[in-house]
Structures are given as structure tokens and as C-alpha cells.
Design an enzyme around this catalytic site. Structure first.
Site, mmCIF file in Angstrom:
data_model
loop_
_atom_site.group_PDB
_atom_site.id
_atom_site.type_symbol
_atom_site.label_atom_id
_atom_site.label_comp_id
_atom_site.label_asym_id
_atom_site.label_seq_id
_atom_site.Cartn_x
_atom_site.Cartn_y
_atom_site.Cartn_z
ATOM 1 N N ARG A 88 36.538 -8.001 -43.448
ATOM 2 C CA ARG A 88 36.016 -7.119 -44.503
ATOM 3 C C ARG A 88 37.049 -6.006 -44.721
ATOM 4 O O ARG A 88 37.447 -5.349 -43.766
ATOM 5 C CB ARG A 88 34.647 -6.539 -44.110
ATOM 6 C CG ARG A 88 33.582 -7.618 -43.948
ATOM 7 C CD ARG A 88 32.190 -7.012 -43.887
ATOM 8 N NE ARG A 88 31.768 -6.492 -45.175
ATOM 9 C CZ ARG A 88 30.689 -5.714 -45.345
ATOM 10 N NH1 ARG A 88 29.966 -5.341 -44.301
ATOM 11 N NH2 ARG A 88 30.343 -5.283 -46.543
ATOM 12 N N ASP A 230 32.400 4.496 -45.738
ATOM 13 C CA ASP A 230 33.215 3.408 -45.184
ATOM 14 C C ASP A 230 34.679 3.800 -45.052
ATOM 15 O O ASP A 230 35.427 3.195 -44.280
ATOM 16 C CB ASP A 230 33.099 2.163 -46.057
ATOM 17 C CG ASP A 230 31.755 1.514 -45.810
ATOM 18 O OD1 ASP A 230 30.767 1.986 -46.393
ATOM 19 O OD2 ASP A 230 31.687 0.578 -44.990
HETATM 20 O O1 MRU Z 1 28.177 -3.567 -46.658
HETATM 21 P P1 MRU Z 1 27.686 -2.736 -45.509
HETATM 22 O O2 MRU Z 1 26.228 -2.916 -45.231
HETATM 23 O O3 MRU Z 1 28.535 -2.892 -44.293
HETATM 24 O O4 MRU Z 1 27.885 -1.250 -46.026
HETATM 25 C C1 MRU Z 1 27.453 -0.192 -45.235
HETATM 26 C C2 MRU Z 1 27.624 1.124 -45.896
HETATM 27 O O5 MRU Z 1 28.120 1.234 -46.995
HETATM 28 C C3 MRU Z 1 27.273 2.333 -45.086
HETATM 29 O O6 MRU Z 1 26.813 3.353 -45.915
HETATM 30 C C4 MRU Z 1 28.528 2.821 -44.364
HETATM 31 O O7 MRU Z 1 29.153 1.782 -43.695
HETATM 32 C C5 MRU Z 1 28.232 3.909 -43.426
HETATM 33 S S1 MRU Z 1 27.420 3.312 -41.973
HETATM 34 C C6 MRU Z 1 27.149 4.562 -40.903
#
Ligand code: MRU
Length: 340
Positions: A88, A230
Site C-alpha cells: 500500500r 496516513d
Molecule cells: O485505508 P485504511 O483503512 O488503511 O485508511 C485508514 C485511514 O485513513 C486512517 O484515518 C489513518 O490511517 C489513520 S489511523 C490511526
């Protein structure tokens, strides 16, 4: 009060399989590098800090399996790094956590060092989250209605969480009267995971569709919006789950507080906005919902997983080292360089 989303078991990594929630709490053991990569790609584990931790533990698993030391071990780790780096692309924690392990391994190429580094990263995230929760709770005014997006709790960050940790802590202190959560299309991290975690903590959330959130904010029905991240750039630009930008924009237009909560492992001081790769996931995730096809044959899709929120829309970034205020281009470097 809090779930634990990952455990290190020496010859395997035990995770909560998030694809099974909220219907079943299923633990799954990751025994190989391929298991780890598959779990990240298919979002059995997700959330920026957790992705980083699981990748670091994946390197530890690979180190043990190889039984190598010295240069041989570094070659094994580099190969594993490349496999995991391609899972990812947006959450910088994936790269930051693996870089931390690689740095320790290069200084002392032994299996023990790799395992120790990975386990330390996991425990450090929990400590960081504890601090974020307590600092962030102080920012929530008494009786506040808060709104959050996606999932930022234990399921995204080992234990406690970032934005959700703040909400749970503020709720425990009696400061919060209502929590709105967005369903977070298309993977429904809000409806499935945040709802589950809040109920687990004894808090009853109010679930809304994503498109209702900016309107509720504009009506003054929300006092504080708080989200995770992220990747946060040196000027404060925040990459987070798609839909975050519209929440920030609505908050900005209606004078609603908008906070980002994230550990410093989510900062990327090297990249510019255009360098950051926004993950585009399979269109099947939009075409189908809950195992049912909802769009007719023949549509095209664009399934962007993240967006970017400009720093002008952000009132503060809550980290384990303190709450950063604008202008972020000076507060971010100064806090990251400090040894707090
Ligand atoms: O696609 P995901 O579910 O991995 O995305 C998660 C998010 O966007 C969260 O807001 C981010 O990772 C912060 S987690 C503490």
C-alpha cells in the site's frame, strides 16, 4: 476498554482479521512474508500505524525464518522490504517503520536485533497513542459533539488509537455528549470498525452517511472534527482517508475546530504534495457493497483511497510530542527535532 489488534508470537504474528468485523472477532496467524503482504493488501490489517507495525514484524518474521546473520541477513531483509513496500503506497508509516528496522539491522545484522527493533516499534506506538489521547482530550470543550471519519482506533494502531483514542479519553472525562461517525465508503471502516470499537468502549455513536457530514458541520451541529492521518508533510498537508478534505473544507467555512491526531511516525519531511502516491483501489469495492452488486455492468470507476487536506484548514496536529499549531512549516520541524 481497548482491543489489541496485533501480537508478536515469535514464529508468527497474531492479528485481528478486520475483514470479519463487526460480525465476528476472528484472530488470524500470519506465518510467512506472503501472509503479511496479503493481510496488508486485503486490509485484514489497515490504518497507517498498524500497517507500519505489521510490516516491521514481517521483517522480523523473515529474519527468524532465514536464520541468517551479517550480510546474508541484510540481503534477506532488503528483499522482504521490497515485497512489503509494494503493498500500500500512501501511509508513510509502512516505510518509516521498516526503515527503522533496517537502520538497526545495518548497525547490528543479527536476528535478535531485528526482532527487538520490530517489537519496540509496536510498543512505542502504544505509548505514543496513550500520550496523544491524553493531550488531545484536553482540547475537547465540555459537552462537545465530535465527528470522526474512517477508523483510527486500536484497529488502526495496535491499541488505543489516534483520533479515536482522543475521543474515548475525552468521553471518559465526561467532555463529550455525542459522537458522529461517518460510514466511510467504500470499505465502511466507520460503520464496521469505528462503531464496533466505540461500542466496545461503552460509547454509543451516531452513524451518518459520508455526504451528510459537511452539511451537519455547516449547520453548527458539530463542535470538533478529529481525524487521523496516513502521511503529514513538512508544511502540514495531511493525507488521510478519502472524504477528509470535504470535512476540513466544511469545518473551515463554518469555524468548526478541525484537528488531526497522529504519531510522529506519520510525518514525511522529504516529500512534496505531488510526490505522494494516492492509492487507487479496485473498482469492485465501489461497484459492490456487502457482497451485492449495486452498479450496472459497464460503468467505469475511480476508487481513490485517500485525499490531501491543505494546512490552512487544520487547527492543530496532536502528536505524542505535543499539539502542533499553525504555521506548521515551523512547528513541525521544531517538534520533530526536539527530544521531548
Ligand atoms: O485505508 P485504511 O483503512 O488503511 O485508511 C485508514 C485511514 O485513513 C486512517 O484515518 C489513518 O490511517 C489513520 S489511523 C490511526
Amino acid at each position: 476498554m481497548y482491543l489489541r489488534s496485533v501480537e508478536w508470537r515469535r514464529d508468527h504474528i497474531r492479528i485481528v482479521d478486520q475483514t470479519e468485523l463487526p460480525h465476528r472477532l476472528v484472530y488470524r496467524d500470519l506465518e510467512t512474508l506472503e501472509d503479511v503482504a496479503e493481510a496488508i493488501v486485503n486490509m485484514r490489517v489497515r490504518g497507517a500505524p498498524l500497517i507500519g507495525v505489521v510490516a516491521a514484524l514481517g521483517l522480523a518474521l523473515e529474519a527468524i525464518k532465514s536464520g541468517q546473520e551479517g550480510d546474508g541477513l541484510i540481503r534477506v531483509l532488503e528483499k522482504a522490504y521490497n515485497v512489503l513496500a509494494s503493498t500500500r503506497p500512501t501511509a508513510v508509516n509502512l516505510f518509516n517503520a521498516m526503515d527503522m528496522v533496517m537502520e538497526r539491522a545495518r548497525a547490528d545484522p543479527s536476528v535478535n536485533t531485528v526482532v527487538e527493533a520490530a517489537v519496540q516499534i509496536m510498543e512505542m506506538e502504544v505509548e505514543n497513542n496513550r500520550r496523544i489521547a491524553s493531550l488531545g482530550a484536553e482540547l475537547i470543550p465540555d459537552g462537545a459533539t465530535v465527528l470522526t471519519h474512517c477508523n483510527t482506533g486500536s484497529l488502526a494502531a495496535v491499541e488505543i488509537g489516534t483520533a479515536l483514542g482522543v475521543i474515548i479519553e475525552a468521553y471518559k472525562k465526561g467532555r463529550i455528549s455525542k459522537v458522529f461517525i461517518t460510514e466511510t465508503r467504500p470499505k465502511l471502516q466507520g460503520a464496521r470498525l469505528t462503531a464496533y470499537e466505540l461500542l466496545y468502549a461503552g460509547i454509543k455513536p451516531v452513524l451518518i452517511v459520508d455526504s451528510a457530514a459537511p452539511f451537519l458541520i455547516s449547520r453548527g451541529d458539530v463542535d470538533v472534527v478529529i481525524v487521523g492521518a496516513d502521511r503529514i508533510l513538512s508544511d502540514g498537508t495531511t493525507f488521510n482517508k478519502i472524504g477528509t478534505y470535504s470535512l476540513a473544507l466544511a469545518s473551515h467555512l463554518s469555524d468548526t475546530r478541525f484537528y488531526v491526531a497522529a504519531p510522529t511516525t506519520t510525518f514525511d519531511l522529504e516529500s512534496d504534495r505531488d510526490d505522494v502516491k494516492i492509492e487507487v483501489r479496485s473498482g469492485d469495492e465501489i461497484i459492490n457493497c456487502g457482497g451485492c452488486r449495486i452498479a450496472p455492468e459497464g460503468v467505469d470507476t475511480l476508487n481513490l483511497a485517500f485525499d490531501a487536506t491543505p494546512p490552512e484548514f487544520i487547527d492543530g496536529i496532536i502528536t505524542e510530542k505535543g499539539v502542533l499549531k499553525p504555521p506548521f512549516s515551523s512547528s513541525i520541524p521544531s517538534i520533530l527535532e526536539s527530544n521531548v
